[in-house]
Design an enzyme around this catalytic site. Sequence first.
Site, PDB file in Angstrom:
ATOM      1  N   LYS A 138      45.863  46.095  46.322  1.00  0.00           N
ATOM      2  CA  LYS A 138      45.188  46.640  45.145  1.00  0.00           C
ATOM      3  C   LYS A 138      45.398  48.144  45.007  1.00  0.00           C
ATOM      4  O   LYS A 138      45.342  48.676  43.906  1.00  0.00           O
ATOM      5  CB  LYS A 138      43.705  46.286  45.175  1.00  0.00           C
ATOM      6  CG  LYS A 138      43.508  44.779  45.007  1.00  0.00           C
ATOM      7  CD  LYS A 138      42.116  44.376  44.643  1.00  0.00           C
ATOM      8  CE  LYS A 138      42.052  42.914  44.240  1.00  0.00           C
ATOM      9  NZ  LYS A 138      42.400  41.976  45.344  1.00  0.00           N
TER      10      LYS A 138
HETATM   11  C1  LIG Z   1      42.704  40.647  45.223  1.00  0.00           C
HETATM   12  C2  LIG Z   1      43.398  39.981  46.349  1.00  0.00           C
HETATM   13  C3  LIG Z   1      44.135  38.776  46.171  1.00  0.00           C
HETATM   14  C4  LIG Z   1      44.183  38.043  44.843  1.00  0.00           C
HETATM   15  O1  LIG Z   1      44.937  38.746  43.873  1.00  0.00           O
HETATM   16  P1  LIG Z   1      44.788  38.361  42.325  1.00  0.00           P
HETATM   17  O2  LIG Z   1      45.490  39.448  41.610  1.00  0.00           O
HETATM   18  O3  LIG Z   1      43.298  38.351  42.037  1.00  0.00           O
HETATM   19  O4  LIG Z   1      45.402  37.018  42.128  1.00  0.00           O
HETATM   20  C5  LIG Z   1      44.802  38.256  47.264  1.00  0.00           C
HETATM   21  N1  LIG Z   1      44.744  38.840  48.477  1.00  0.00           N
HETATM   22  C6  LIG Z   1      44.058  39.982  48.680  1.00  0.00           C
HETATM   23  C7  LIG Z   1      44.033  40.572  50.046  1.00  0.00           C
HETATM   24  C8  LIG Z   1      43.361  40.600  47.641  1.00  0.00           C
HETATM   25  O5  LIG Z   1      42.665  41.735  47.864  1.00  0.00           O
END
Ligand SMILES: *Cc1c(COP(=O)(O)O)cnc(C)c1O
Length: 476
Positions: A119
């Site tokens: 993220k």
């Molecule tokens: C947010 C997240 C996901 C999921 O990603 P999306 O964009 O919501 O599909 C998967 N793994 C981790 C570690 C995350 O923080």
Amino acid sequence: MKYLSTRGDTTPRGFCDILLEGLAPDGGLYLPERYPRVDVATLARWRGLRYAELAFEILSLYIDDIPPADLRRLCEATYTEAVFGTPQITPLKPLPALAPNGGTLYLEALSNGPTLAFKDMAMQLLGNLFEYELGRRGQVLNILGATSGDTGSAAEYAMRGKRGVRVFMLSPLGRMSPFQQAQMFSLQDANIHNIAIEGVFDDCQDIVKAVSNDLDFKRRHAIGTVNSINWARLLAQVVYYFAGYFAATRAEADGVSFAVPSGNFGNICAGHVARMMGLPIRHLVLATNENDVLDEFFRTGTYRVRGTAETHETSSPSMDISKASNFERFVYDLLGRDGVRTASLFGPAIAREGGFSLGPDAVARAAGLGFQSGRSTHADRLATIRRTWEQMHLLIDPHTADGLKVALEQLDPGVPMIVLETALPAKFAATIREAVGLDPEPPAALRQLEALPRRFTAMAADVGAVKALIESVCAA
Ligand SMILES: *Cc1c(COP(=O)(O)O)cnc(C)c1O
């Protein structure tokens, strides 16, 4: 480039108009009016660019209301070795020992940013874009959010010290992992406000909704969000699909596939956008955990949102979703960009019937857009983490393990498969311990985190108290 809503509102808006907004006024999500096509000559020209340069090239196709020199500066300030740990920003690691019969498998590192999850790739850019745009407008923004871990810390590390932005982040008191608590609560920046609520994540979420529904309060205090439906976040994620493709191929004729651990469909939706732009992506392999809303859709054409009781708490918690907030973007494209039909599915159909069915026809069309899917369980995660450790001496986190498990099921010998790493194992130590019997080490810079002084306000799950705190900070 103009942006429109997936629910049919075509009032043209520029990138900076939608940057600071959440949903479109009609309740839809914003998408560009078209996907710019990138031809082979352009791909050949982009091959070899540094990550920040590549980000600038891609973003410029979608952003025409920021002067190019400024946009370039923002990209250069965001994607640095100092923030992401390596000059390549998202280096590819080959996993030869894990690929059966000559298949080619890679892991794309997306988790070397400040909060050790992918993220950061988008949120760090968002922080710089927000500061820039708010400065231009002479405005301030108070970001209010609820987190169970990953999103809140990524937002705080992106917004810390930024002019014009304050963050009020609600988290359930004592319920995040010790590492996550240390990560958030050790921030001493004056514009970051951690509010630990006596309750669970849903209580935090309910307070955020209640505050946001008080339109007068929301306007007076310029309350905004940074949630996963923000188009700028999605756009930033498109860049690492291009970067991964360049790193795994030698020439423009080659295709690659990506395997993506998925929750709210943000990450893989960026892959869909990259493919629509002309990046030679053969397959987009969607991996879910036990919360398999999306796997069910790609197998059956039925999208059925889950209730709280049906949503499992798993060992890949960032994928524990009951509905996928970004999925509407993909369905809009799948339906030939029919906003009226998308509105009828995501508005009334979901409210009344808890979902909708598009049938086998939609399954075939989604496959035509490159989609494949699969699911992974707790036992699969443990086995995959163990196997990767034993065969490659590499520790992967539980979410990445979900992606790798499904990638191996869909591996095509002729096409390199790139698994997106979505977090580092240090964030999820308990599951790593269960799988391989040892504790994952956080990166050296973060080892002292849990010993640092903490700054947070604990309070009861009370909307009035949260509002009062926001009011007093804004008045100070
Ligand atoms: C947010 C997240 C996901 C999921 O990603 P999306 O964009 O919501 O599909 C998967 N793994 C981790 C570690 C995350 O923080």
